[in-house]
Design a protein around this motif. Structure first.
Motif, short mmCIF file in Angstrom:
data_model
loop_
_atom_site.label_atom_id
_atom_site.label_comp_id
_atom_site.label_asym_id
_atom_site.label_seq_id
_atom_site.Cartn_x
_atom_site.Cartn_y
_atom_site.Cartn_z
N PRO A 1 -3.85 -6.48 11.45
CA PRO A 1 -2.32 -6.50 11.04
C PRO A 1 -2.28 -4.83 10.64
O PRO A 1 -3.22 -4.49 9.95
N PRO A 2 -1.10 -4.48 10.46
CA PRO A 2 -0.88 -3.23 9.86
C PRO A 2 -0.77 -3.51 8.09
O PRO A 2 -0.66 -4.61 7.57
N LEU A 3 -1.11 -2.33 7.68
CA LEU A 3 -0.99 -2.15 6.04
C LEU A 3 0.31 -1.58 5.84
O LEU A 3 1.15 -1.18 6.67
N GLU A 4 0.60 -1.62 4.48
CA GLU A 4 1.55 -1.01 4.00
C GLU A 4 1.62 0.28 4.42
O GLU A 4 0.76 1.19 4.01
N PRO A 5 2.72 0.92 5.03
CA PRO A 5 2.74 2.25 5.28
C PRO A 5 2.76 3.20 4.18
O PRO A 5 3.41 2.86 3.15
N GLN B 1 0.13 5.01 8.85
CA GLN B 1 -0.89 4.00 8.39
C GLN B 1 -2.05 4.54 7.98
O GLN B 1 -2.49 5.62 8.57
N GLN B 2 -2.56 3.84 6.95
CA GLN B 2 -3.93 4.66 6.45
C GLN B 2 -5.03 4.21 7.34
O GLN B 2 -5.98 5.37 7.59
N HIS B 3 -5.02 3.52 8.34
CA HIS B 3 -6.28 3.05 9.37
C HIS B 3 -5.21 2.84 10.61
O HIS B 3 -4.21 2.15 10.66
N THR C 1 9.26 -0.95 7.74
CA THR C 1 8.46 -2.18 7.78
C THR C 1 7.54 -1.93 9.17
O THR C 1 8.12 -1.47 10.24
N ALA C 2 6.08 -2.09 8.94
CA ALA C 2 5.09 -2.15 10.20
C ALA C 2 4.87 -3.33 10.75
O ALA C 2 4.70 -4.36 10.03
N LYS D 1 2.68 -8.20 9.86
CA LYS D 1 3.70 -7.01 9.42
C LYS D 1 3.51 -6.89 7.83
O LYS D 1 2.94 -7.65 7.18
N ALA D 2 3.85 -5.56 7.38
CA ALA D 2 3.73 -5.07 6.35
C ALA D 2 4.98 -4.13 5.90
O ALA D 2 5.32 -3.19 6.69
N SER D 3 5.32 -4.09 4.61
CA SER D 3 6.35 -3.23 4.42
C SER D 3 6.18 -2.31 3.08
O SER D 3 5.45 -2.84 2.30
N ALA D 4 6.85 -1.15 3.08
CA ALA D 4 6.69 -0.29 1.85
C ALA D 4 8.22 -0.01 1.70
O ALA D 4 9.09 0.36 2.47
N THR D 5 8.51 0.65 0.25
CA THR D 5 9.68 1.16 -0.28
C THR D 5 9.57 2.33 -1.09
O THR D 5 8.75 2.19 -1.83
#
Length: 356
Positions: A103-107, A126-128, A177-178, A184-188
């Motif tokens: 799954p994606p991490l927080e971008p 993405q970190q990875h 949101t990735a 899924k993962a979100s960052a703001t």
């Protein structure tokens, strides 16, 4: 901004890591380290089937439960095309393309304005790697309203936004949101307009020696072409330089000019020179420009001629050549010598006559 796609929500598809074959009936996803169960179509639980992966029969360590294949502790090596066959007729019943990923991490989000006051752009990553297709939804809000977002077609994971107003005291809010098949993962990111202003580096930096000045270099440059309004939003500059023989930089901050004369250079030493730019009121310094190298003027030495190299030329005089190679006849003697010979000749003749 050419070649941009406009929307209120920018949706970006990350690069496809593995392209699934067209002959697959469906795609199934599995998370690295988990167990994956694949069902052979809608066959009954008592159906007897066999499985192949990329054309090779599946090894015995995987579990078979009727029409189901169970893979334990899957890794990226399990990615591939799985086909199932009913044993009684050995006909292919279904082809499943299995993709393994995470799954994606927080971008991570970064925003910057290098075209102030026109607009800014945000990019994320993405970190990875997730190893499977991942999309990104981007929303930008300012003063409780959504702003128009433009996707950059040349830079993946980047969107552009125009400033709705200049010198705004309201913060901007960017949400990314990735999303992929496994989660899924979100960052703001929230920021004020003034904190993201950062010009591109100055361009066409040159450094020229000044004739008859062994400690001076003339440096000039141009403001970045991406800065749209240099007259109303002027830039200031930061010049740094050092000789190659030293590690310590010398610095000069300049305003309202795109040139500077270095007056304290070491004579005969090669220098490395760079320039950065910044809005005179807000924001941060740009990255350094491409480094240029220059050496102050060096007087050309006057050539010295060694005395050992001087050639002395001696003039020799030669006697004139005779007109003929024939020997010269002697001239008969003249004067007193001839008179004496004549006298003795006559005396000898007289004595001879008396003797007779």
């Amino acid at each position: 901004m050419a070649n941009l796609v406009t929307s209120l929500c920018c949706v970006v598809l990350a690069a496809v890591v593995v392209a699934y074959p067209r002959n697959a009936d469906r795609i199934q996803y599995g998370r690295i380290g988990s167990d994956v169960t694949m069902q052979c179509g809608s066959l009954d639980n008592d159906a007897s089937v066999s499985w192949k992966m990329n054309g090779t029969y599946v090894k015995a360590q995987h579990s078979l439960e009727g029409p189901r294949l169970i893979l334990t502790n899957v890794s990226l090596n399990h990615t591939g095309l799985y086909t199932c066959f009913q044993k009684q007729d050995d006909d292919k019943h279904e082809a499943i393309f299995l993709q393994i990923g995470i799954p994606p991490l927080e971008p991570t989000i970064t925003c910057r304005s290098n075209t102030y006051p026109q607009g800014f752009y945000c990019s994320w990553h993405q970190q990875h790697s997730t190893y499977i297709n991942t999309t990104f939804d981007v929303e930008v809000q300012h003063n409780q309203r959504s702003l128009e977002v433009k996707k950059d077609l040349f830079h993946k994971n980047r969107c552009h936004v125009r400033f709705p107003e200049v010198f705004s005291s309201f913060p901007y809010k960017v949400n990314v949101t990735a999303i992929n098949a496994l989660g899924k993962a979100s960052a703001t990111k929230t920021f004020e307009e003034s904190t993201i202003v950062k010009p591109d580096p100055p361009e066409r930096v040159t450094a020229t020696p000044i004739r008859f000045n062994p400690r001076r270099l003339e440096v000039s440059w141009h403001s970045p072409a991406t800065w749209p309004d240099i007259d109303n939003f002027p830039l200031k500059y930061f010049l740094r330089y050092r000789p190659l023989i030293r590690e310590q930089w010398q610095h000069v901050e300049l305003s309202d000019t795109t040139s500077h004369n270095i007056t304290d250079a070491y004579a005969g030493k090669e220098y490395i020179i760079q320039v950065a730019a910044k809005d005179t009121e807000i924001g941060t310094w740009s990255d350094w420009s491409v480094a240029v190298h220059a050496t102050p003027w060096i007087e050309e030495p006057v050539p010295v001629v060694s005395t050992t190299e001087v050639e002395f030329h001696t003039e020799t005089k030669t006697s004139p050549m005779p007109c003929s190679n024939a020997p010269q006849k002697a001239e008969p003697p003249v004067g007193g010598a001839a008179t004496v010979i004549t006298f003795f000749s006559r005396l000898l003749l007289g004595m001879l006559l008396l003797l007779m």
